[in-house]
Scaffold this motif. Sequence first.
Motif, PDB file in Angstrom:
ATOM      1  N   VAL A 103      68.994  70.047 -35.671  1.00 53.38           N
ATOM      2  CA  VAL A 103      68.359  69.369 -34.472  1.00 53.38           C
ATOM      3  C   VAL A 103      68.741  67.874 -34.883  1.00 53.38           C
ATOM      4  N   VAL A 104      69.549  67.231 -34.061  1.00 59.00           N
ATOM      5  CA  VAL A 104      69.678  65.668 -34.178  1.00 59.00           C
ATOM      6  C   VAL A 104      68.951  64.917 -32.971  1.00 59.00           C
ATOM      7  N   VAL A 105      68.184  64.006 -33.398  1.00 61.52           N
ATOM      8  CA  VAL A 105      67.301  63.402 -32.204  1.00 61.52           C
ATOM      9  C   VAL A 105      67.282  61.826 -32.577  1.00 61.52           C
ATOM     10  N   GLY A 106      67.431  61.019 -31.680  1.00 63.63           N
ATOM     11  CA  GLY A 106      67.261  59.519 -31.891  1.00 63.63           C
ATOM     12  C   GLY A 106      66.473  59.094 -30.530  1.00 63.63           C
ATOM     13  N   SER A 107      65.810  58.015 -30.733  1.00 66.63           N
ATOM     14  CA  SER A 107      64.961  57.189 -29.930  1.00 66.63           C
ATOM     15  C   SER A 107      65.230  55.687 -30.162  1.00 66.63           C
ATOM     16  N   GLY A 108      65.141  55.049 -29.209  1.00 69.11           N
ATOM     17  CA  GLY A 108      65.170  53.676 -29.393  1.00 69.11           C
ATOM     18  C   GLY A 108      63.739  52.825 -29.519  1.00 69.11           C
ATOM     19  N   THR A 109      62.931  53.438 -28.870  1.00 73.46           N
ATOM     20  CA  THR A 109      61.411  52.971 -28.698  1.00 73.46           C
ATOM     21  C   THR A 109      60.367  54.009 -28.772  1.00 73.46           C
ATOM     22  N   GLY A 110      59.079  53.469 -28.997  1.00 70.89           N
ATOM     23  CA  GLY A 110      57.674  54.478 -28.987  1.00 70.89           C
ATOM     24  C   GLY A 110      57.570  54.619 -27.637  1.00 70.89           C
ATOM     25  N   ASP A 111      56.358  55.180 -27.580  1.00 65.64           N
ATOM     26  CA  ASP A 111      55.505  55.337 -26.312  1.00 65.64           C
ATOM     27  C   ASP A 111      55.266  54.035 -25.351  1.00 65.64           C
ATOM     28  N   VAL A 112      56.083  53.797 -24.546  1.00 65.62           N
ATOM     29  CA  VAL A 112      55.363  52.465 -23.617  1.00 65.62           C
ATOM     30  C   VAL A 112      54.193  52.568 -23.222  1.00 65.62           C
ATOM     31  N   GLU A 113      53.659  53.641 -22.751  1.00 61.01           N
ATOM     32  CA  GLU A 113      52.453  53.667 -22.125  1.00 61.01           C
ATOM     33  C   GLU A 113      51.357  53.443 -23.107  1.00 61.01           C
ATOM     34  N   THR A 114      51.641  53.793 -24.719  1.00 59.97           N
ATOM     35  CA  THR A 114      50.788  53.331 -25.542  1.00 59.97           C
ATOM     36  C   THR A 114      50.785  52.174 -25.889  1.00 59.97           C
ATOM     37  N   HIS A 115      51.835  51.302 -25.698  1.00 59.51           N
ATOM     38  CA  HIS A 115      51.772  49.797 -25.779  1.00 59.51           C
ATOM     39  C   HIS A 115      50.821  49.297 -24.616  1.00 59.51           C
ATOM     40  N   SER A 132      42.651  53.769 -31.837  1.00 65.63           N
ATOM     41  CA  SER A 132      42.813  55.052 -32.238  1.00 65.63           C
ATOM     42  C   SER A 132      43.834  55.173 -33.342  1.00 65.63           C
ATOM     43  N   PRO A 133      43.552  55.869 -34.350  1.00 65.49           N
ATOM     44  CA  PRO A 133      44.616  55.966 -35.352  1.00 65.49           C
ATOM     45  C   PRO A 133      45.749  56.828 -34.863  1.00 65.49           C
ATOM     46  N   THR A 134      45.611  57.523 -33.655  1.00 66.87           N
ATOM     47  CA  THR A 134      46.980  58.074 -33.410  1.00 66.87           C
ATOM     48  C   THR A 134      47.885  57.257 -32.581  1.00 66.87           C
ATOM     49  N   VAL A 135      47.559  55.944 -32.641  1.00 66.01           N
ATOM     50  CA  VAL A 135      48.499  54.924 -31.861  1.00 66.01           C
ATOM     51  C   VAL A 135      49.694  54.865 -32.495  1.00 66.01           C
ATOM     52  N   ILE A 136      49.545  54.787 -33.971  1.00 70.39           N
ATOM     53  CA  ILE A 136      50.696  54.395 -34.727  1.00 70.39           C
ATOM     54  C   ILE A 136      51.835  55.327 -34.506  1.00 70.39           C
ATOM     55  N   PRO A 137      51.602  56.822 -34.768  1.00 71.44           N
ATOM     56  CA  PRO A 137      52.787  57.724 -34.772  1.00 71.44           C
ATOM     57  C   PRO A 137      53.044  57.648 -32.921  1.00 71.44           C
TER      58      PRO A 137
END
Length: 147
Positions: A103-115, A132-137
């Motif tokens: 599987v080849v996956v790419g993304s340009g940003t993390g989760d905007v709602e988390t920001h 929360s420590p889950t924020v970073i991932p």
Amino acid sequence: MRDHTREVVVTGTGVCSHMGDDWPSIEAALREGRPTPFQRWAPAIEHGTGCQVVGIYPGDLTPEVLGIDRSQARFMGRAALLGLRAARLALEQARIGTRDVAVVVGSGTGDVETHREVMTRLARSNGRTRVSPTVIPRLMASTVSAN
């Protein structure tokens, strides 16, 4: 010169868009020129931005539907959940086992709602609140491929 020993074969595709995730229906709508159901996005309207429409995937991204534990889902932002849903749809369409694929996956940003969540929390507490420590991932740009 074409190297036939390095050819790639696409056996399945997964799409999660504002039009849904049923690829044959999406394809038919696009070919027929049917209008797509975009909606106005209140924050964009409020700030008077140039683009005020957004297409939001209407499907269910709950852990139960995606077949993952809630504890795992806590580390996944919306982009990663969408990536997982699309990958599952592609595997289902391909009708092959997960051990037989790449599987080849790419993304340009993390989760905007988390920001936005972190910004709101820090603004309420003048920067003294823990997050929360889950924020970073969920925030990292590689969240889709990492998850």
